[in-house]
Design a protein around this motif. Structure first.
Motif, PDB file in Angstrom:
ATOM      1  N   GLU A 282     -17.404 -17.252 -25.792  1.00  0.00           N
ATOM      2  CA  GLU A 282     -17.113 -15.922 -26.314  1.00  0.00           C
ATOM      3  C   GLU A 282     -15.640 -15.567 -26.107  1.00  0.00           C
ATOM      4  O   GLU A 282     -15.016 -14.932 -26.960  1.00  0.00           O
ATOM      5  CB  GLU A 282     -17.996 -14.880 -25.637  1.00  0.00           C
ATOM      6  CG  GLU A 282     -17.774 -13.475 -26.182  1.00  0.00           C
ATOM      7  CD  GLU A 282     -18.658 -12.435 -25.523  1.00  0.00           C
ATOM      8  OE1 GLU A 282     -18.426 -11.241 -25.774  1.00  0.00           O
ATOM      9  OE2 GLU A 282     -19.570 -12.821 -24.765  1.00  0.00           O
TER      10      GLU A 282
ATOM     11  N   ARG B  72     -21.692  -3.215 -20.302  1.00  0.00           N
ATOM     12  CA  ARG B  72     -22.831  -3.355 -21.215  1.00  0.00           C
ATOM     13  C   ARG B  72     -22.763  -4.638 -22.044  1.00  0.00           C
ATOM     14  O   ARG B  72     -23.493  -4.787 -23.024  1.00  0.00           O
ATOM     15  CB  ARG B  72     -22.895  -2.147 -22.157  1.00  0.00           C
ATOM     16  CG  ARG B  72     -23.158  -0.834 -21.421  1.00  0.00           C
ATOM     17  CD  ARG B  72     -23.252   0.326 -22.388  1.00  0.00           C
ATOM     18  NE  ARG B  72     -23.505   1.583 -21.697  1.00  0.00           N
ATOM     19  CZ  ARG B  72     -23.628   2.766 -22.311  1.00  0.00           C
ATOM     20  NH1 ARG B  72     -23.515   2.821 -23.633  1.00  0.00           N
ATOM     21  NH2 ARG B  72     -23.839   3.861 -21.614  1.00  0.00           N
ATOM     22  N   ARG B  73     -21.908  -5.567 -21.660  1.00  0.00           N
ATOM     23  CA  ARG B  73     -21.793  -6.811 -22.416  1.00  0.00           C
ATOM     24  C   ARG B  73     -23.129  -7.544 -22.434  1.00  0.00           C
ATOM     25  O   ARG B  73     -23.747  -7.747 -21.390  1.00  0.00           O
ATOM     26  CB  ARG B  73     -20.727  -7.709 -21.794  1.00  0.00           C
ATOM     27  CG  ARG B  73     -20.628  -9.081 -22.450  1.00  0.00           C
ATOM     28  CD  ARG B  73     -19.583  -9.944 -21.775  1.00  0.00           C
ATOM     29  NE  ARG B  73     -19.588 -11.285 -22.305  1.00  0.00           N
ATOM     30  CZ  ARG B  73     -20.312 -12.292 -21.792  1.00  0.00           C
ATOM     31  NH1 ARG B  73     -21.046 -12.097 -20.715  1.00  0.00           N
ATOM     32  NH2 ARG B  73     -20.283 -13.488 -22.345  1.00  0.00           N
ATOM     33  N   PRO B  74     -23.613  -7.962 -23.619  1.00  0.00           N
ATOM     34  CA  PRO B  74     -24.863  -8.743 -23.678  1.00  0.00           C
ATOM     35  C   PRO B  74     -24.765  -9.995 -22.808  1.00  0.00           C
ATOM     36  O   PRO B  74     -23.778 -10.723 -22.869  1.00  0.00           O
ATOM     37  CB  PRO B  74     -24.974  -9.104 -25.162  1.00  0.00           C
ATOM     38  CG  PRO B  74     -24.191  -8.053 -25.869  1.00  0.00           C
ATOM     39  CD  PRO B  74     -23.049  -7.707 -24.958  1.00  0.00           C
ATOM     40  N   GLY B  75     -25.771 -10.220 -22.005  1.00  0.00           N
ATOM     41  CA  GLY B  75     -25.770 -11.368 -21.106  1.00  0.00           C
ATOM     42  C   GLY B  75     -25.060 -11.129 -19.793  1.00  0.00           C
ATOM     43  O   GLY B  75     -25.010 -12.010 -18.936  1.00  0.00           O
ATOM     44  N   GLY B  76     -24.507  -9.921 -19.626  1.00  0.00           N
ATOM     45  CA  GLY B  76     -23.822  -9.593 -18.379  1.00  0.00           C
ATOM     46  C   GLY B  76     -22.314  -9.725 -18.496  1.00  0.00           C
ATOM     47  O   GLY B  76     -21.803 -10.572 -19.237  1.00  0.00           O
ATOM     48  N   SER B  77     -21.603  -8.876 -17.782  1.00  0.00           N
ATOM     49  CA  SER B  77     -20.148  -8.856 -17.884  1.00  0.00           C
ATOM     50  C   SER B  77     -19.522  -9.977 -17.067  1.00  0.00           C
ATOM     51  O   SER B  77     -20.108 -10.476 -16.100  1.00  0.00           O
ATOM     52  CB  SER B  77     -19.614  -7.510 -17.391  1.00  0.00           C
ATOM     53  OG  SER B  77     -19.920  -7.331 -16.015  1.00  0.00           O
TER      54      SER B  77
END
Length: 274
Positions: A227, A64-69
């Motif tokens: 990140e 569910r990481r924002p922007g895709g894992s």
């Protein structure tokens, strides 16, 4: 020349990079090259305890990481790959000293072997005008050698066009490195995670091994801060002044003027016997 066979990788770090890679979703080599080839990039190095590494990569690979894992490179079912590199330098170690002095027109020359596939590359790493790393590559096939005529011409052309300087003419093998690597990728970002690093001084046959509980992490992107960098900083892991080539020589040849790498190298490598 006989290349010394590296000892088995450190178990704790190897377990960590394998665990993280097999728990992540996979990405193929073709898609990695399409989404994040990054031959021109900013690199940041970290010496990360294995348990901290697992926490950080676990966050980056969350579905569910924002922007895709971030996804783990997978080739023929493998998620961790054996790398062997031989670095080339002049008898006086010009490349090492140029990096020590922070010269703007500096470079590293190496042969890289992807041992699981047999692929070989002749590589030249340059420092770009913005402080970024620019990599130039030339495939090695069959009986090709890194110091063959075609490769020396490639080196000369690369340095002439990039820096307007002549290539060194007295190159010799200087250091070999062996390690296991897992790679994690998101759009425009890549994290390489190395375990079990063994370095051999090819002129003295002295060997040094990475500390068993450390993963050598490099973040690579077209940006200055990612990140992954921010997560590592949040876990109190700061960038290390460390490269495999210069850090290894800081330990293997203690008489070299290598103070800028000495602290990180002493953290990264087990002490030499005797």
């Amino acid at each position: 020349m006989t290349i010394q066979t590296a000892a088995p990788p450190a178990a704790e770090a190897v377990r960590a990079i394998n665990e993280a890679a097999y728990e992540a979703d996979p990405i193929s080599l073709a898609e990695l090259n399409e989404r994040s080839s990054l031959l021109t990039r900013f690199d940041r190095s970290y010496l990360v305890p294995a348990d901290t590494f697992l926490r950080v990569v676990g966050r980056l690979t969350e579905a569910r990481r924002p922007g895709g894992s971030f996804r783990a490179l997978a080739i023929d079912g493998r998620r961790a790959f054996r790398y062997h590199s031989v670095y080339y330098d002049t008898p006086g170690l010009r490349s090492f000293h140029d990096h020590r002095q922070g010269r703007r027109l500096r470079f590293k020359i190496r042969e890289r072997v992807y041992e699981d596939s047999g692929e070989r590359q002749f590589e030249i790493k340059l420092k770009g005008a913005r402080g970024d790393t620019v990599k130039h590559r030339c495939p090695l096939n069959g009986e090709d050698t890194p110091l063959g005529t075609a490769q020396q011409a490639f080196l000369a052309d690369t340095l002439r066009h990039a820096y307007a300087i002549d290539a060194p003419t007295a190159l010799r093998p200087s250091l070999s490195t062996d390690y296991l690597r897992s790679t994690f990728v998101a759009d425009g970002q890549r994290i390489t995670c190395d375990a079990g690093l063994v370095c051999v001084d090819l002129r003295t046959d002295r060997m040094v091994r990475c500390a068993s509980g450390l993963v050598l992490v490099e973040t690579k992107s077209a940006e200055h801060l990612t990140e992954a960098d921010r997560l590592l900083h949040a876990h109190r892991v700061r960038p290390a002044v460390f490269t495999k080539y210069c850090g290894a020589f800081a330990v293997l040849r203690p008489t070299l003027p290598a103070n800028r790498w000495r602290r990180a190298a002493q953290q990264a490598f087990d002490p030499l016997p005797g």
